[in-house]
Enzyme design. Structure first.
Site, mmCIF file in Angstrom:
data_model
loop_
_atom_site.group_PDB
_atom_site.id
_atom_site.type_symbol
_atom_site.label_atom_id
_atom_site.label_comp_id
_atom_site.label_asym_id
_atom_site.label_seq_id
_atom_site.Cartn_x
_atom_site.Cartn_y
_atom_site.Cartn_z
ATOM 1 N N GLY A 327 0.824 -1.192 0.000
ATOM 2 C CA GLY A 327 0.000 0.000 0.000
ATOM 3 C C GLY A 327 0.862 1.247 0.000
ATOM 4 N N SER A 330 6.129 1.419 3.837
ATOM 5 C CA SER A 330 7.280 0.519 3.776
ATOM 6 C C SER A 330 7.783 0.324 5.199
ATOM 7 C CB SER A 330 8.392 1.100 2.899
ATOM 8 O OG SER A 330 7.958 1.252 1.562
ATOM 9 N N VAL A 331 8.239 -0.890 5.510
ATOM 10 C CA VAL A 331 8.678 -1.208 6.865
ATOM 11 C C VAL A 331 10.174 -1.552 6.818
ATOM 12 C CG1 VAL A 331 8.335 -2.669 8.886
ATOM 13 C CG2 VAL A 331 6.393 -2.074 7.428
ATOM 14 N N LYS A 345 7.806 1.842 10.372
ATOM 15 C CA LYS A 345 6.861 1.894 9.256
ATOM 16 C C LYS A 345 6.771 3.322 8.746
ATOM 17 C CE LYS A 345 2.389 1.204 10.001
ATOM 18 N NZ LYS A 345 1.113 0.489 10.212
ATOM 19 N N ASP A 444 -9.622 -4.412 11.275
ATOM 20 C CA ASP A 444 -8.762 -5.078 10.287
ATOM 21 C C ASP A 444 -8.029 -6.258 10.909
ATOM 22 O OD1 ASP A 444 -7.909 -5.419 7.706
ATOM 23 O OD2 ASP A 444 -6.262 -3.997 7.822
#
Length: 615
Positions: A327, A330-331, A345, A444
């Protein structure tokens, strides 16, 4: 914008602009002495200041600045190199921070010992002058808005404490053993605030910046050129200088540049469209940034820690070790200064209004539970935002449920471990629903958002879609369905199935458990292929008929019965009527009991014709 209108506007405006371009020297100044910044967030450098790389005619000799990386530097013959933080041209004020050598413990030492009475830069004559006070003991000021400190760096003597007292501080606010050492120390100006009379409310912040960083304020005193420029600033115009006539002038638009743009009309339209887009985007980003900063100001600064973007880059070693991407995020793997491993993140180009960042910080920033991932810090600088979590070495539950996702064997998920994981997730959700001051709805819950620590204990993560509500609030209002396909409760698609509440999370938990016990991914409820079978329906038929489903696991009869009972709990959780689903407290009680004598629930789904449509 209509093109004919725009061209007509240009043609009508040409005589007006032409009248301002009086001499060739003025036009030359506009061309060669354009404003400059060392960094996009740094102060604008223009006449009477100039960069060392610009021609001498672009500024006064004493007002020369230079760029050092992203910093704007003033090289002063007394103070040495100073970082320029802000320049207020209308008020002839400059805020600077002396860059002292490592051997000097406190920047304020330079300011106290410096006499600038005859210098081009003078201390401003204003009410924001303070007095440096030395005390033999530490104390808490009765009025923190008039006395700030202490700063022990001014002396190696541990029994000396230094404070800054404002002009309106009372002598009775100080202990008797305190002594005024130096008067007339300015604290930084800030003309960007909506109210310039807000001196007391932000005195402590400004004074501590002087104590800790040496930041201070100076005015500059030049000849009448500066006075003329100040008049330009009050008119909302920038100042220029004609070297031939030795006279300052107020800058207007460059007519020849406008004519060239009008001649290349297609290029102009592209530029206007680009500028309009960037302007709207900038305004949009500013609104989001203001929203985020207002939240952070109300949120407080206790925990977690707020880091600057350079500090975040250092934590991640300049984003070297990427753990994953999906999405708008980025981690990266990183390490805090104290050696604690973390996962960082980065929220990149998010299309939302900053909700994901605010949701994460607001929901898990101040809570601590064994089954909820811990937020250790965050960064928010403009559009650059980061969330810093404790590092989970065993990744997500998804890798262990579905063998085709990774090379990790499902053998790690033995029945007892499945029960432990399901119980840990249930306890974390129970805490979110019942244990906080406000009820937190996650929206979620899925295997990808369940992280596993060193001991394979589950921790709920990713609160970007979460919503806060009162603990006694039974129904919440949503403008649209939120969550991941296959885990979204029916009522989020259609209110015909019931109201949206914490029971919507219960449904997602049930789907997760069904995937865990079956090793199969939850398929789309709207099955088009006749060869596909809706996972809950397939499992329900197995439970009703007393059959077993194929698992690549060797299990004892006791373990098989435990898996069957765990499945029954999950089927209760996915009842399409929210009222028939248990609360997470009841789920925990069922999982911590002997899982005996659990009644098989009604069929937890309806026919395919009545299932909620795919959005």
């Amino acid at each position: 914008m209509d093109s004919k209108f725009f061209v007509g506007l240009l043609l009508v405006s040409l005589p007006t602009y032409e009248s301002y371009l009086k001499t060739a020297s003025e036009e030359d100044f506009l061309r060669t002495c354009s404003p400059h910044r060392c960094h996009r967030d740094g102060p604008e450098i223009r006449f009477p200041f100039r960069l060392s790389i610009h021609p001498p005619s672009c500024g006064e000799p004493e007002m020369q600045l230079r760029c050092s990386g992203d910093d704007t530097i003033l090289d002063h013959h007394v103070l040495g190199s100073c970082k320029v933080t802000t320049i207020y041209y209308r008020h002839r004020i400059i805020n600077i921070i002396p860059l002292v050598e490592p051997s000097v413990q406190c920047p304020l030492q330079k300011l106290v010992s410096t006499n600038l009475a005859t210098d081009v830069y003078k201390q401003p004559q204003s009410s924001q002058l303070t007095t440096l006070v030395r005390c033999s003991r530490d104390f808490i000021p009765a009025d923190p808005y008039s006395i700030a400190g202490p700063a022990s760096c001014l002396s190696n003597n541990a029994s000396q404490f230094w404070y800054l007292a404002s002009a309106d501080a009372y002598i009775s606010d100080l202990p008797r053993d305190c002594m005024a050492v130096s008067k007339g120390i300015p604290i930084p100006f800030n003309y960007d605030k909506k109210s310039l009379n807000n001196y007391r409310s932000d005195f402590r912040e400004k004074a501590n910046r002087v104590l800790n960083f040496g930041e201070t304020t100076f005015t500059w005193q030049l000849n009448n050129i500066t006075d003329a420029c100040q008049q330009c600033e009050y008119k909302g115009q920038h100042c220029g200088f004609s070297s031939q006539r030795h006279q300052a002038f107020c800058q207007k638009h460059d007519m020849k540049y406008i004519i060239r743009i009008a001649a290349a009309f297609v290029v102009l339209l592209l530029m206007v469209a680009t500028v309009l887009y960037l302007s709207l985007k900038s305004r949009y980003n500013e609104e989001i940034n203001m929203k985020v900063e207002m939240f952070l100001k109300a949120y407080g600064t206790s925990k977690p820690t707020r880091y600057t973007f350079p500090e975040t880059k250092k934590i991640t070693r300049r984003f070297k070790d990427k753990l994953g991407q999906g999405g708008f995020r980025s981690v990266y793997k990183g390490e805090l200064p104290n050696g604690v491993p973390v996962a960082v993140k980065m929220l990149e180009n998010s299309t939302g209004q900053g909700e994901e960042f605010i949701n994460e910080v607001a929901t898990i920033g101040l809570i601590h539970h064994a089954n909820i991932v811990r937020l250790l810090g965050f960064c928010s600088e403009g559009t650059r935002r980061a969330l810093i979590y404790e590092f989970m070495p065993n990744d997500s539950l998804e890798k262990y449920i579905f063998s085709h996702v990774s090379n990790i064997s499902r053998q790690l998920l033995q029945p007892n471990k499945m029960l432990d994981i399901a119980l840990g997730i249930a306890r974390g959700m129970e805490y979110l629903h019942q244990g906080c001051n406000q009820r937190i709805l996650h929206f979620d819950i899925k295997p990808h958002n369940i992280l596993l620590d060193y001991n394979f204990n589950p921790k709920i993560s990713d609160f970007g879609l979460a919503k806060l509500c009162a603990r006694d609030q039974s129904i919440v209002t949503l403008t649209a369905a939120r969550g991941t396909m296959g885990y979204i409760a029916p009522e989020l698609y259609s209110r015909n199935f019931g109201g949206v509440s914490y029971k919507s999370d219960v449904y997602s938990f049930g789907m997760l458990v069904l995937e865990m016990v079956s090793g199969r991914r939850n398929s789309d409820p709207n099955v088009e292929s006749q060869n596909e079978v809706y996972l809950p329906e397939w499992i329900y038929e197995k439970v009703i008929s007393g059959q077993e489903w194929e698992l690549a696991l060797e299990m004892t009869q006791e373990e098989k019965e435990k898996m069957r009972q765990l499945t029954i709990v999950a089927l209760w959780c996915i009842q399409w009527n929210p009222k028939n689903r248990p609360s997470m407290t009841k789920v925990v009680n069922m999982l911590t009991g002997r899982l005996q004598n659990l009644q098989i629930p009604p069929k937890p789904f309806v026919s395919s014709e009545s299932r909620p449509p795919v959005p």
